[in-house]
Motif scaffolding. Structure first.
Motif, PDB file in Angstrom:
ATOM      1  N   GLY A   1       0.783  -1.234   0.000  1.00 22.01           N
ATOM      2  CA  GLY A   1       0.000   0.000   0.000  1.00 22.01           C
ATOM      3  C   GLY A   1       0.813   1.281   0.000  1.00 22.01           C
ATOM      4  N   VAL A   2       2.065   1.222  -0.429  1.00 21.61           N
ATOM      5  CA  VAL A   2       2.920   2.414  -0.406  1.00 21.61           C
ATOM      6  C   VAL A   2       3.513   2.737  -1.777  1.00 21.61           C
ATOM      7  CG1 VAL A   2       3.431   2.281   2.062  1.00 21.61           C
ATOM      8  CG2 VAL A   2       4.890   1.051   0.430  1.00 21.61           C
ATOM      9  N   PHE A   3       2.927   2.162  -2.820  1.00 21.48           N
ATOM     10  CA  PHE A   3       3.380   2.388  -4.187  1.00 21.48           C
ATOM     11  C   PHE A   3       2.192   2.733  -5.070  1.00 21.48           C
ATOM     12  CE2 PHE A   3       6.460  -0.619  -2.409  1.00 21.48           C
ATOM     13  CZ  PHE A   3       7.658  -0.006  -2.726  1.00 21.48           C
ATOM     14  N   THR A   4       2.450   3.488  -6.119  1.00 18.55           N
ATOM     15  CA  THR A   4       1.479   3.732  -7.183  1.00 18.55           C
ATOM     16  C   THR A   4       1.963   2.939  -8.388  1.00 18.55           C
ATOM     17  OG1 THR A   4       0.964   5.950  -6.383  1.00 18.55           O
ATOM     18  CG2 THR A   4       0.475   5.488  -8.697  1.00 18.55           C
ATOM     19  N   GLY A   5       1.091   2.132  -9.011  1.00 12.90           N
ATOM     20  CA  GLY A   5       1.476   1.310 -10.151  1.00 12.90           C
ATOM     21  C   GLY A   5       2.010  -0.040  -9.704  1.00 12.90           C
ATOM     22  N   ASP A   6       2.546  -0.769 -10.662  1.00 12.83           N
ATOM     23  CA  ASP A   6       3.059  -2.121 -10.393  1.00 12.83           C
ATOM     24  C   ASP A   6       4.539  -2.083 -10.053  1.00 12.83           C
ATOM     25  OD1 ASP A   6       0.635  -3.477 -10.786  1.00 12.83           O
ATOM     26  OD2 ASP A   6       0.921  -3.422 -12.956  1.00 12.83           O
ATOM     27  N   VAL A   7       4.847  -2.539  -8.861  1.00 15.25           N
ATOM     28  CA  VAL A   7       6.205  -2.569  -8.332  1.00 15.25           C
ATOM     29  C   VAL A   7       6.422  -3.947  -7.714  1.00 15.25           C
ATOM     30  CG1 VAL A   7       7.787  -1.536  -6.652  1.00 15.25           C
ATOM     31  CG2 VAL A   7       6.132  -0.092  -7.846  1.00 15.25           C
ATOM     32  N   TRP A   8       7.605  -4.505  -7.896  1.00 15.97           N
ATOM     33  CA  TRP A   8       7.942  -5.810  -7.330  1.00 15.97           C
ATOM     34  C   TRP A   8       9.216  -5.681  -6.514  1.00 15.97           C
ATOM     35  CZ3 TRP A   8       4.612  -9.811  -7.850  1.00 15.97           C
ATOM     36  CH2 TRP A   8       3.585  -9.628  -8.773  1.00 15.97           C
ATOM     37  N   LEU A   9       9.233  -6.334  -5.359  1.00 16.74           N
ATOM     38  CA  LEU A   9      10.377  -6.264  -4.451  1.00 16.74           C
ATOM     39  C   LEU A   9      10.987  -7.641  -4.238  1.00 16.74           C
ATOM     40  CD1 LEU A   9       7.933  -4.248  -3.320  1.00 16.74           C
ATOM     41  CD2 LEU A   9       9.800  -3.573  -1.846  1.00 16.74           C
ATOM     42  N   ASP A  10      12.305  -7.701  -4.294  1.00 18.88           N
ATOM     43  CA  ASP A  10      13.054  -8.919  -4.022  1.00 18.88           C
ATOM     44  C   ASP A  10      14.011  -8.636  -2.868  1.00 18.88           C
ATOM     45  OD1 ASP A  10      12.157 -10.748  -6.168  1.00 18.88           O
ATOM     46  OD2 ASP A  10      12.992  -9.185  -7.467  1.00 18.88           O
ATOM     47  N   GLN A  11      13.698  -9.199  -1.705  1.00 19.75           N
ATOM     48  CA  GLN A  11      14.519  -9.010  -0.515  1.00 19.75           C
ATOM     49  C   GLN A  11      15.851  -9.719  -0.692  1.00 19.75           C
ATOM     50  OE1 GLN A  11      13.150  -7.451   2.574  1.00 19.75           O
ATOM     51  NE2 GLN A  11      15.314  -7.271   2.975  1.00 19.75           N
ATOM     52  N   VAL A  12      16.948  -9.014  -0.497  1.00 18.87           N
ATOM     53  CA  VAL A  12      18.275  -9.608  -0.574  1.00 18.87           C
ATOM     54  C   VAL A  12      18.720 -10.006   0.829  1.00 18.87           C
ATOM     55  CG1 VAL A  12      20.697  -9.230  -1.197  1.00 18.87           C
ATOM     56  CG2 VAL A  12      18.867  -8.258  -2.623  1.00 18.87           C
ATOM     57  N   ILE A  13      18.629  -9.057   1.753  1.00 20.08           N
ATOM     58  CA  ILE A  13      19.019  -9.325   3.144  1.00 20.08           C
ATOM     59  C   ILE A  13      18.305  -8.334   4.056  1.00 20.08           C
ATOM     60  CG2 ILE A  13      21.051  -7.828   3.065  1.00 20.08           C
ATOM     61  CD1 ILE A  13      22.508  -9.889   4.821  1.00 20.08           C
ATOM     62  N   ARG A  14      17.964  -8.818   5.232  1.00 21.80           N
ATOM     63  CA  ARG A  14      17.371  -7.949   6.255  1.00 21.80           C
ATOM     64  C   ARG A  14      18.004  -8.368   7.582  1.00 21.80           C
ATOM     65  NH1 ARG A  14      12.822  -5.425   5.687  1.00 21.80           N
ATOM     66  NH2 ARG A  14      12.056  -4.244   7.441  1.00 21.80           N
ATOM     67  N   GLN A  15      18.662  -7.425   8.226  1.00 19.30           N
ATOM     68  CA  GLN A  15      19.331  -7.738   9.479  1.00 19.30           C
ATOM     69  C   GLN A  15      19.453  -6.491  10.322  1.00 19.30           C
ATOM     70  OE1 GLN A  15      22.482 -10.417   9.026  1.00 19.30           O
ATOM     71  NE2 GLN A  15      23.249 -10.188  11.092  1.00 19.30           N
ATOM     72  N   ASP A  16      19.138  -6.622  11.597  1.00 16.35           N
ATOM     73  CA  ASP A  16      19.203  -5.510  12.533  1.00 16.35           C
ATOM     74  C   ASP A  16      18.434  -4.308  11.967  1.00 16.35           C
ATOM     75  OD1 ASP A  16      20.774  -7.100  14.228  1.00 16.35           O
ATOM     76  OD2 ASP A  16      22.604  -6.464  13.218  1.00 16.35           O
ATOM     77  N   ASN A  17      19.090  -3.184  11.799  1.00 20.65           N
ATOM     78  CA  ASN A  17      18.447  -1.959  11.308  1.00 20.65           C
ATOM     79  C   ASN A  17      18.783  -1.673   9.846  1.00 20.65           C
ATOM     80  OD1 ASN A  17      16.767  -0.954  13.207  1.00 20.65           O
ATOM     81  ND2 ASN A  17      18.282   0.371  14.175  1.00 20.65           N
ATOM     82  N   MET A  18      19.039  -2.735   9.064  1.00 19.03           N
ATOM     83  CA  MET A  18      19.453  -2.549   7.683  1.00 19.03           C
ATOM     84  C   MET A  18      18.746  -3.570   6.804  1.00 19.03           C
ATOM     85  SD  MET A  18      21.602  -3.894   5.092  1.00 19.03           S
ATOM     86  CE  MET A  18      22.511  -5.105   5.986  1.00 19.03           C
ATOM     87  N   SER A  19      18.340  -3.114   5.611  1.00 20.11           N
ATOM     88  CA  SER A  19      17.806  -4.056   4.628  1.00 20.11           C
ATOM     89  C   SER A  19      18.323  -3.690   3.246  1.00 20.11           C
ATOM     90  CB  SER A  19      16.273  -4.057   4.634  1.00 20.11           C
ATOM     91  OG  SER A  19      15.769  -2.865   4.095  1.00 20.11           O
ATOM     92  N   VAL A  20      18.429  -4.709   2.399  1.00 23.54           N
ATOM     93  CA  VAL A  20      18.802  -4.518   1.006  1.00 23.54           C
ATOM     94  C   VAL A  20      17.709  -5.191   0.177  1.00 23.54           C
ATOM     95  CG1 VAL A  20      20.516  -4.944  -0.801  1.00 23.54           C
ATOM     96  CG2 VAL A  20      21.258  -4.548   1.564  1.00 23.54           C
TER      97      VAL A  20
END
Length: 137
Positions: A28-47
């Motif tokens: 619910g935070v995008f307009t249009g079609d967007v796709w996300l691929d999580q690489v890494i999520r750790q502590d206070n950092m994400s890629v």
């Protein structure tokens, strides 16, 4: 020399077999079609690798610890609140300092993929209006 290991290295292999992309619509935070691929999520950092279809974009938002973007395909736009949108393209690296109120997304006739390194939490705000998006021209 101190050989005490203080942390454990994490390796993310270049394979996402069986891991589906997440559609941005579910967030619910995008307009249009967007796709996300999580690489890494750790502590206070994400890629995350973010794939924007033409004209798609984030809502206005800011990052507690800042955000580093690296455009890996296509072209798009980024805009800080109160400024004019700036074109971004393959190879561009953008640093959004902590608290920078901004949006980013794809150009009208191009997909855009960027790697987003986010530090700290994200505060999401209203959608970027069609008028705000059109101001880039």
């Amino acid at each position: 020399m101190d050989t005490t290991k203080a942390t454990t290295m994490k390796v993310v292999h270049n394979s996402r077999a069986g891991v589906p992309s997440v559609p941005g619509k579910t967030m619910g935070v995008f307009t249009g079609d967007v796709w996300l691929d999580q690489v890494i999520r750790q502590d206070n950092m994400s890629v995350v690798n973010v794939n924007f279809t033409p004209c798609s974009r984030t809502n206005w938002h800011r990052h507690e610890g800042g955000q580093l973007l690296r455009v890996t395909a296509g072209s798009g736009w980024i805009c800080e609140k109160g400024d004019q949108p700036q074109r971004i393209a393959v190879g561009d690296v953008i640093w959004c300092p902590p608290g920078s109120h901004h949006w980013h997304g794809a150009d009208d006739g191009s997909y855009m993929v960027h790697e987003a390194v986010t530090l700290g939490k994200i505060d999401w705000y209203e959608q970027v209006t069609d008028e705000e998006y059109a101001a880039k021209k």
